[in-house]
Design a protein around this motif. Structure first.
Motif, PDB file in Angstrom:
ATOM      1  N   GLU A   1       0.807  -1.377  -0.033  1.00  0.00           N
ATOM      2  CA  GLU A   1       0.106  -0.105   0.048  1.00  0.00           C
ATOM      3  C   GLU A   1       0.930   1.329  -0.011  1.00  0.00           C
ATOM      4  N   ASP A   2       2.099   1.108   0.583  1.00  0.00           N
ATOM      5  CA  ASP A   2       2.977   2.308   0.547  1.00  0.00           C
ATOM      6  C   ASP A   2       3.781   2.533  -0.734  1.00  0.00           C
ATOM      7  N   SER A   3       3.319   1.637  -1.713  1.00  0.00           N
ATOM      8  CA  SER A   3       4.327   1.988  -3.015  1.00  0.00           C
ATOM      9  C   SER A   3       4.537   2.965  -3.483  1.00  0.00           C
ATOM     10  N   PRO A   4       3.340   3.926  -3.752  1.00  0.00           N
ATOM     11  CA  PRO A   4       3.645   5.295  -4.329  1.00  0.00           C
ATOM     12  C   PRO A   4       4.432   6.313  -3.524  1.00  0.00           C
ATOM     13  N   GLU A   5       4.241   6.229  -2.202  1.00  0.00           N
ATOM     14  CA  GLU A   5       5.257   7.198  -1.452  1.00  0.00           C
ATOM     15  C   GLU A   5       6.639   6.445  -1.481  1.00  0.00           C
TER      16      GLU A   5
ATOM     17  N   ARG B   1       8.071   7.439  -4.805  1.00  0.00           N
ATOM     18  CA  ARG B   1       8.631   8.846  -4.859  1.00  0.00           C
ATOM     19  C   ARG B   1      10.016   9.241  -4.073  1.00  0.00           C
ATOM     20  N   PHE B   2      10.100   8.524  -2.799  1.00  0.00           N
ATOM     21  CA  PHE B   2      10.983   8.901  -1.893  1.00  0.00           C
ATOM     22  C   PHE B   2      12.311   8.159  -2.500  1.00  0.00           C
ATOM     23  N   TRP B   3      12.259   7.097  -3.013  1.00  0.00           N
ATOM     24  CA  TRP B   3      13.378   6.480  -3.772  1.00  0.00           C
ATOM     25  C   TRP B   3      13.685   7.256  -4.635  1.00  0.00           C
ATOM     26  N   ARG B   4      12.916   7.938  -5.788  1.00  0.00           N
ATOM     27  CA  ARG B   4      13.370   8.559  -6.917  1.00  0.00           C
ATOM     28  C   ARG B   4      14.120   9.747  -6.316  1.00  0.00           C
ATOM     29  N   GLU B   5      13.763  10.578  -5.342  1.00  0.00           N
ATOM     30  CA  GLU B   5      14.249  11.766  -4.820  1.00  0.00           C
ATOM     31  C   GLU B   5      15.957  11.293  -4.116  1.00  0.00           C
ATOM     32  N   TRP B   6      15.873  10.298  -3.408  1.00  0.00           N
ATOM     33  CA  TRP B   6      16.901   9.776  -2.748  1.00  0.00           C
ATOM     34  C   TRP B   6      17.758   9.382  -3.633  1.00  0.00           C
ATOM     35  N   SER B   7      17.574   8.473  -4.766  1.00  0.00           N
ATOM     36  CA  SER B   7      18.432   7.851  -5.566  1.00  0.00           C
ATOM     37  C   SER B   7      18.864   8.900  -6.551  1.00  0.00           C
TER      38      SER B   7
ATOM     39  N   LYS C   1      25.716   5.624   6.181  1.00  0.00           N
ATOM     40  CA  LYS C   1      25.133   7.090   6.337  1.00  0.00           C
ATOM     41  C   LYS C   1      24.317   7.541   5.070  1.00  0.00           C
ATOM     42  N   PHE C   2      24.513   7.136   3.958  1.00  0.00           N
ATOM     43  CA  PHE C   2      23.780   7.443   2.724  1.00  0.00           C
ATOM     44  C   PHE C   2      22.625   6.362   2.810  1.00  0.00           C
ATOM     45  N   ILE C   3      22.426   5.465   3.311  1.00  0.00           N
ATOM     46  CA  ILE C   3      21.209   4.456   2.987  1.00  0.00           C
ATOM     47  C   ILE C   3      20.199   4.757   4.294  1.00  0.00           C
ATOM     48  N   LYS C   4      20.709   5.500   5.201  1.00  0.00           N
ATOM     49  CA  LYS C   4      19.884   5.803   6.619  1.00  0.00           C
ATOM     50  C   LYS C   4      18.580   6.410   6.223  1.00  0.00           C
ATOM     51  N   PRO C   5      18.586   7.762   5.494  1.00  0.00           N
ATOM     52  CA  PRO C   5      17.205   8.176   5.213  1.00  0.00           C
ATOM     53  C   PRO C   5      16.165   7.368   4.357  1.00  0.00           C
ATOM     54  N   MET C   6      16.633   6.134   3.442  1.00  0.00           N
ATOM     55  CA  MET C   6      15.755   5.840   3.033  1.00  0.00           C
ATOM     56  C   MET C   6      15.345   4.417   4.114  1.00  0.00           C
ATOM     57  N   ARG C   7      15.988   4.031   4.660  1.00  0.00           N
ATOM     58  CA  ARG C   7      15.426   3.045   5.754  1.00  0.00           C
ATOM     59  C   ARG C   7      14.703   3.691   6.924  1.00  0.00           C
ATOM     60  N   GLU C   8      14.743   4.938   7.189  1.00  0.00           N
ATOM     61  CA  GLU C   8      14.100   5.552   7.994  1.00  0.00           C
ATOM     62  C   GLU C   8      12.694   6.128   7.428  1.00  0.00           C
ATOM     63  N   PHE C   9      12.533   6.047   5.999  1.00  0.00           N
ATOM     64  CA  PHE C   9      11.465   6.539   5.569  1.00  0.00           C
ATOM     65  C   PHE C   9       9.901   5.804   5.829  1.00  0.00           C
ATOM     66  N   GLY C  10       8.937   6.574   6.490  1.00  0.00           N
ATOM     67  CA  GLY C  10       7.805   5.854   6.550  1.00  0.00           C
ATOM     68  C   GLY C  10       7.876   4.777   7.481  1.00  0.00           C
TER      69      GLY C  10
ATOM     70  N   THR D   1       2.313   1.969 -11.730  1.00  0.00           N
ATOM     71  CA  THR D   1       3.094   0.591 -11.261  1.00  0.00           C
ATOM     72  C   THR D   1       2.584   0.247  -9.977  1.00  0.00           C
ATOM     73  N   ALA D   2       2.030   1.184  -8.903  1.00  0.00           N
ATOM     74  CA  ALA D   2       1.393   0.864  -7.931  1.00  0.00           C
ATOM     75  C   ALA D   2       0.198   0.083  -8.169  1.00  0.00           C
ATOM     76  N   ASP D   3      -0.544   0.677  -9.217  1.00  0.00           N
ATOM     77  CA  ASP D   3      -2.219  -0.181  -9.542  1.00  0.00           C
ATOM     78  C   ASP D   3      -1.616  -1.526  -9.861  1.00  0.00           C
ATOM     79  N   TYR D   4      -0.837  -1.853 -10.909  1.00  0.00           N
ATOM     80  CA  TYR D   4      -0.544  -3.129 -11.279  1.00  0.00           C
ATOM     81  C   TYR D   4       0.056  -4.055 -10.394  1.00  0.00           C
ATOM     82  N   ALA D   5       1.111  -3.505  -9.163  1.00  0.00           N
ATOM     83  CA  ALA D   5       1.784  -4.342  -8.346  1.00  0.00           C
ATOM     84  C   ALA D   5       0.491  -4.931  -7.603  1.00  0.00           C
ATOM     85  N   SER D   6      -0.386  -4.083  -7.352  1.00  0.00           N
ATOM     86  CA  SER D   6      -1.589  -4.448  -6.283  1.00  0.00           C
ATOM     87  C   SER D   6      -2.303  -5.857  -6.952  1.00  0.00           C
ATOM     88  N   ARG D   7      -2.365  -5.765  -8.079  1.00  0.00           N
ATOM     89  CA  ARG D   7      -2.951  -6.732  -8.719  1.00  0.00           C
ATOM     90  C   ARG D   7      -2.284  -8.298  -9.063  1.00  0.00           C
ATOM     91  N   ILE D   8      -0.912  -8.236  -8.544  1.00  0.00           N
ATOM     92  CA  ILE D   8      -0.217  -9.575  -8.749  1.00  0.00           C
ATOM     93  C   ILE D   8      -0.849 -10.764  -8.082  1.00  0.00           C
TER      94      ILE D   8
END
Ligand SMILES: Cc1cc2nc3c(=O)[nH]c(=O)nc-3n(C[C@H](O)[C@H](O)[C@H](O)COP(=O)(O)OP(=O)(O)OC[C@H]3O[C@@H](n4cnc5c(N)ncnc54)[C@H](O)[C@@H]3O)c2cc1C
Length: 469
Positions: free
Chosen positions: A229-233, A236-242, A289-298, A345-352
């Protein structure tokens, strides 16, 4: 007489002569190990070739090519047998199988490796990591070095060190005439250019020479999970972070039902999840250190991103891509992940539906994008991301439905697709137009000219084919 195909028989003596001359062996339809020899990774592909020449060395490959040419046999070439659409096996064909050619010689001082065509990624990694070295390759250990490299080769260390072809120095090739040539920047440079991205079209590579780079042996890597369910957020965060990540970082996003594997917490097994898998190959403290914000997201539900051996990470996906299950894959590149793509992507993923389906979204860029586009035939240097949309079922049950889901998903993203990675394409279904698009019209024309020089009869045509005209 030996029946190769309906209406095509060979004299027993010719077949016996070929067999007697091989250091490897010849497997026909009546041999007890025929069924084993014709199996490939993708269990949904069940084809019955006429004869399989399991080559033990270059001399066998030359004999096999000359035999096929003499009798005009449709011929498939197989190394690791991992082509998604099964291009290395065909009904009623002659198969030149290089799977027995397992030599790897690492020179730790020169930082090079000579690698025969039957070597699998895990076998290569094992030899190179003994010296703290690696060649850029893919993310599943049982994939063949040969097919992967000849199409480009993307993997965990690509953003720092480039594609597999970016570290390729030379190839030994048996041509469509059964001649042996070397191709490198100095010898047959145009052939070497084409081999790096469209390689299965111009000859059979019997041996590769790679430059190696230091990697690990310890890196920081592994999946961080959120609920689907958190896929869209998360996307989005992965896009900015990476977006501004140093080259030491590569990452992949996976949507799937969490698999029942030891490193996945029990309470997640079978639950729909989205995971981001960072892989950091630089200084370990800096990586954490670099990975920390990603693992702390949501609200991450589990986090097994940790310090571990590179070799261990290289086999992380093996249980997700078990041989002989039923698979279907299509792929495409896009410059970036747009908000609309995230929604689709989030829509199709939810239909796997299948617990075995998982589809990777790859972070590209870094060293790949800094090489000149002209440097090789590979067509996707400007991709920001690569989608590898695929599905998997244990067997035929539920496969059609899941495959339709994958096709629809791919189509729903068509507006954002730029290039495509040939190793992630399906077979005939996509057609010549799509192969042309994968290389772009200029490179495609240049590849056709090369094909006319090295294989004017299109002897090597069971591949992502560049027809001579
Ligand atoms: C489980 C799995 C994981 C994957 N992971 C990655 C990944 O991380 N990165 C990535 O880039 N790709 C990946 N791929 C895609 C992979 O690169 C292609 O499937 C590739 O074609 C596999 O090579 P192979 O030698 O195993 O295949 P094969 O099926 O043996 O061959 C594939 C194609 O190459 C041709 N070919 C094979 N050997 C030779 C040779 N010696 N000389 C000339 N032509 C030859 C064949 O004719 C055929 O057209 C993966 C595939 C699978 C199934």
């Amino acid at each position: 007489m030996t029946a190769i195909a309906e209406g095509l028989t060979l004299e027993e003596t010719a077949v016996a002569e070929l067999s007697a001359g091989l250091r490897g062996d010849l497997v026909g339809r009546d041999d007890p190990d025929y069924d084993e020899a014709r199996k490939i990774w993708n269990g949904s592909i069940d084809r019955r070739p006429g004869l399989i020449a399991r080559c033990a060395g270059v001399a066998d490959v030359i004999s096999a090519v000359k035999f096929a040419r003499t009798f005009g046999l449709p011929t498939a070439v197989r190394s690791g047998g991992h082509s998604f659409p099964g291009l290395s096996i065909a009904n009623d064909a002659f198969v030149i199988d290089l799977g027995l050619m397992k030599g790897v010689r690492v020179d730790p001082h020169a930082r090079t490796a000579r690698v025969q065509a039957g070597v699998l990624l895990g076998e290569l990694d094992k030899e190179t990591q003994a010296f703290g070295l690696a060649a850029p390759a893919g993310i599943v250990t049982h994939t063949g070095v040969a097919g992967l490299t000849l199409g480009g080769g993307i993997g965990w260390i690509q953003r720092k060190h480039g594609l597999s072809i970016d570290k390729l120095r030379a190839v030994d090739v048996v041509t469509a005439d059964g001649e042996f040539v070397k191709a490198s920047a100095d010898e047959h440079p145009e052939l070497f250019w084409g081999m790096r991205g469209a390689g299965s079209n111009f000859g059979i590579v019997t041996e590769f020479e790679f430059e190696l780079v230091p990697v690990g042996p310890t890196i920081v890597a592994g999946p961080i999970f959120w609920t689907m369910e958190d896929s869209p957020e998360v996307l989005r965060f992965w896009r900015e972070w990476s977006a501004d990540a140093p080259d030491e970082l590569m990452s992949i996003v996976i949507h799937r039902m969490a698999p029942p594997l030891p490193f996945v917490p029990k309470e997640l097994h079978g639950q729909p999840v989205v995971s981001v898998i960072p892989c950091w190959i630089g200084d370990l403290d800096e990586g954490e250190k670099f990975i920390k914000p990603m693992r702390e997201f949501g609200d991450a539900t589990a986090d097994v991103c940790t310090r571990k051996p590179y070799l261990m990470h290289q086999s992380m996906f093996d249980p997700s891509f078990v041989p002989h299950r039923w698979y279907y894959f299509r792929g495409f590149d896009a410059p970036e992940l747009s908000d609309e793509m995230i929604d689709v992507t989030a829509d199709y993923a939810s239909r796997i539906k299948s617990p075995l389906t998982s589809f990777p979204i790859w972070q590209m860029g870094g060293a790949i994008s800094r090489r000149s586009d002209d440097d090789s035939a590979f067509g996707g240097r400007s991709a920001g991301i690569t989608y590898n949309i695929g599905c998997c079922t244990e067997n035929a049950e539920g496969f059609e439905e899941e495959r339709q889901w994958a096709r629809d998903f791919w189509s729903a993203l068509q507006d954002w697709q730029t290039s495509a990675y040939v190793n992630f394409m399906s077979g005939d279904e996509e057609g010549e137009g799509r192969i042309r698009a994968a290389y772009g019209p200029e490179k495609f024309d240049r590849l056709q000219a090369l094909k006319r020089k090295w294989d004017p009869d299109n002897f090597f045509r069971l591949n992502q084919n560049i027809p001579p005209d």
